[in-house]
Design a protein around this motif. Structure first.
Motif, PDB file in Angstrom:
ATOM      1  N   TYR A  32       0.859  -1.190   0.000  1.00  0.00           N
ATOM      2  CA  TYR A  32       0.000   0.000   0.000  1.00  0.00           C
ATOM      3  C   TYR A  32       0.895   1.240   0.000  1.00  0.00           C
ATOM      4  N   ASP A  33       0.329   2.363  -0.428  1.00  0.00           N
ATOM      5  CA  ASP A  33       1.120   3.599  -0.550  1.00  0.00           C
ATOM      6  C   ASP A  33       1.826   3.998   0.745  1.00  0.00           C
ATOM      7  N   CYS A  34       1.131   3.872   1.895  1.00  0.00           N
ATOM      8  CA  CYS A  34       1.693   4.341   3.165  1.00  0.00           C
ATOM      9  C   CYS A  34       2.809   3.436   3.682  1.00  0.00           C
ATOM     10  N   GLU A  35       3.051   2.308   2.996  1.00  0.00           N
ATOM     11  CA  GLU A  35       4.050   1.350   3.469  1.00  0.00           C
ATOM     12  C   GLU A  35       5.430   1.555   2.821  1.00  0.00           C
ATOM     13  N   VAL A  36       5.535   2.578   1.982  1.00  0.00           N
ATOM     14  CA  VAL A  36       6.844   2.991   1.474  1.00  0.00           C
ATOM     15  C   VAL A  36       7.359   4.027   2.464  1.00  0.00           C
ATOM     16  N   VAL A  37       8.391   3.655   3.228  1.00  0.00           N
ATOM     17  CA  VAL A  37       8.839   4.456   4.366  1.00  0.00           C
ATOM     18  C   VAL A  37      10.284   4.926   4.157  1.00  0.00           C
ATOM     19  N   GLU A  38      10.747   5.766   5.060  1.00  0.00           N
ATOM     20  CA  GLU A  38      12.095   6.324   4.920  1.00  0.00           C
ATOM     21  C   GLU A  38      13.173   5.276   5.206  1.00  0.00           C
ATOM     22  N   ARG A  39      12.987   4.494   6.270  1.00  0.00           N
ATOM     23  CA  ARG A  39      14.043   3.558   6.665  1.00  0.00           C
ATOM     24  C   ARG A  39      13.426   2.325   7.331  1.00  0.00           C
ATOM     25  N   VAL A  40      13.882   1.161   6.888  1.00  0.00           N
ATOM     26  CA  VAL A  40      13.504  -0.121   7.479  1.00  0.00           C
ATOM     27  C   VAL A  40      14.738  -0.679   8.182  1.00  0.00           C
ATOM     28  N   PRO A  41      14.599  -1.204   9.414  1.00  0.00           N
ATOM     29  CA  PRO A  41      15.765  -1.822  10.060  1.00  0.00           C
ATOM     30  C   PRO A  41      16.249  -2.995   9.202  1.00  0.00           C
ATOM     31  N   GLU A  42      17.570  -3.096   9.038  1.00  0.00           N
ATOM     32  CA  GLU A  42      18.096  -4.157   8.178  1.00  0.00           C
ATOM     33  C   GLU A  42      19.080  -5.027   8.933  1.00  0.00           C
ATOM     34  N   GLU A  43      19.279  -6.235   8.412  1.00  0.00           N
ATOM     35  CA  GLU A  43      20.262  -7.164   8.951  1.00  0.00           C
ATOM     36  C   GLU A  43      21.248  -7.513   7.843  1.00  0.00           C
ATOM     37  N   PRO A  44      22.393  -8.089   8.198  1.00  0.00           N
ATOM     38  CA  PRO A  44      23.429  -8.326   7.185  1.00  0.00           C
ATOM     39  C   PRO A  44      22.962  -9.162   5.993  1.00  0.00           C
ATOM     40  N   HIS A  45      22.015 -10.099   6.224  1.00  0.00           N
ATOM     41  CA  HIS A  45      21.583 -10.953   5.114  1.00  0.00           C
ATOM     42  C   HIS A  45      20.513 -10.298   4.236  1.00  0.00           C
ATOM     43  N   ASP A  46      19.956  -9.178   4.659  1.00  0.00           N
ATOM     44  CA  ASP A  46      18.907  -8.514   3.877  1.00  0.00           C
ATOM     45  C   ASP A  46      19.476  -7.955   2.587  1.00  0.00           C
ATOM     46  N   ARG A  47      18.684  -8.045   1.517  1.00  0.00           N
ATOM     47  CA  ARG A  47      19.145  -7.450   0.264  1.00  0.00           C
ATOM     48  C   ARG A  47      18.013  -6.645  -0.350  1.00  0.00           C
ATOM     49  N   PRO A  48      18.342  -5.568  -1.067  1.00  0.00           N
ATOM     50  CA  PRO A  48      17.286  -4.694  -1.583  1.00  0.00           C
ATOM     51  C   PRO A  48      16.526  -5.327  -2.747  1.00  0.00           C
ATOM     52  N   VAL A  49      15.296  -4.867  -2.894  1.00  0.00           N
ATOM     53  CA  VAL A  49      14.488  -5.264  -4.052  1.00  0.00           C
ATOM     54  C   VAL A  49      14.730  -4.256  -5.169  1.00  0.00           C
ATOM     55  N   HIS A  50      14.213  -4.565  -6.351  1.00  0.00           N
ATOM     56  CA  HIS A  50      14.426  -3.688  -7.509  1.00  0.00           C
ATOM     57  C   HIS A  50      13.304  -2.664  -7.689  1.00  0.00           C
ATOM     58  N   ALA A  51      12.103  -3.009  -7.216  1.00  0.00           N
ATOM     59  CA  ALA A  51      10.981  -2.077  -7.389  1.00  0.00           C
ATOM     60  C   ALA A  51       9.900  -2.374  -6.360  1.00  0.00           C
ATOM     61  N   VAL A  52       9.127  -1.356  -6.053  1.00  0.00           N
ATOM     62  CA  VAL A  52       7.914  -1.521  -5.250  1.00  0.00           C
ATOM     63  C   VAL A  52       6.757  -0.993  -6.076  1.00  0.00           C
ATOM     64  N   VAL A  53       5.649  -1.734  -6.066  1.00  0.00           N
ATOM     65  CA  VAL A  53       4.428  -1.301  -6.741  1.00  0.00           C
ATOM     66  C   VAL A  53       3.369  -1.037  -5.682  1.00  0.00           C
ATOM     67  N   THR A  54       2.753   0.143  -5.743  1.00  0.00           N
ATOM     68  CA  THR A  54       1.635   0.488  -4.872  1.00  0.00           C
ATOM     69  C   THR A  54       0.468   0.896  -5.765  1.00  0.00           C
ATOM     70  N   PRO A  55      -0.739   1.048  -5.193  1.00  0.00           N
ATOM     71  CA  PRO A  55      -1.880   1.441  -6.025  1.00  0.00           C
ATOM     72  C   PRO A  55      -1.667   2.748  -6.783  1.00  0.00           C
ATOM     73  N   SER A  56      -0.755   3.622  -6.289  1.00  0.00           N
ATOM     74  CA  SER A  56      -0.590   4.909  -6.974  1.00  0.00           C
ATOM     75  C   SER A  56       0.632   4.967  -7.893  1.00  0.00           C
TER      76      SER A  56
END
Length: 206
Positions: free
Chosen positions: A174-198
């Motif tokens: 959802y649109d409101c779930e794109v945030v400034e910062r998410v806590p990350e761990e060493p194994h986390d890796r970024p995604v290439h895109a996020v799709v929201t209704p807008s």
């Protein structure tokens, strides 16, 4: 950023609770309208336009709805793979042939999931995907994703990396779930895109 992986877990739990409480207030109409908009936005993605195989999932409850998107992909001739949760929280995969090919599966005390009722293809089937649609609760400005905490998709991403597979990783939110910062761990890796209704936001190429 956490170097040990532990300090960020409480922060993740707090953020998960906050997001889930907002989702819980959504009505069935909210979810349905968002699902239609989400499918429209996702279908505009060049990655999905050229995909032959897409690994996806069936949304449940107040998650951003995926069925409209799954059916649209099938109508394009795309082979859609859906996960089946294994006892150790890893994921097996099966093909999607429409809503009639889904089975409602209760996993202990967890939420019931809709999984492919037909032949299961094994956990490695995901390595054939051109695009992997990931469930999540949030994504930040760097493309770091907050999952539900079960670890299933951490295994999927590790399996893709081990196989040398490089599908596009896309989160549906959802649109409101794109945030400034998410806590990350060493194994986390970024995604290439996020799709929201807008709309769509990208975080670099695969």
């Amino acid at each position: 950023m956490s170097h040990s992986g532990r300090p960020s877990e409480p922060d993740k739990r707090v953020l998960r609770r906050e997001i889930l409480s907002v989702r819980d207030r959504l009505t069935a109409d909210d979810v349905r309208v968002s699902a239609t908009a989400l499918a429209g936005r996702a279908l505009e993605l060049p990655e999905l336009a050229h995909a032959r195989v897409v690994a996806a999932y069936v949304s449940v409850g107040s998650e951003p709805g995926t069925l409209a998107l799954l059916d649209a992909l099938r109508a394009r001739g795309v082979r859609v793979l859906l996960p089946a949760l294994l006892p150790d929280n890893d994921l097996d995969w099966g093909a999607y042939f429409g809503e009639g090919s889904l089975a409602r599966v209760q996993h202990g005390g967890k939420m019931a999931l809709f999984e492919p009722a037909g032949e299961h293809l094994g956990p490695d089937a995901v390595t054939e995907a051109d695009v992997v649609l990931l469930p999540g609760l949030a994504v930040d400005s760097r493309g770091m994703r907050l999952g539900r905490g079960g670890g299933s998709y951490d295994r999927v991403l590790a399996r893709l990396e081990h196989a040398g597979a490089r599908p596009s990783l896309v989160v549906l939110l959802y649109d409101c779930e794109v945030v400034e910062r998410v806590p990350e761990e060493p194994h986390d890796r970024p995604v290439h895109a996020v799709v929201t209704p807008s709309g769509v936001r990208r975080f670099g190429e695969p």
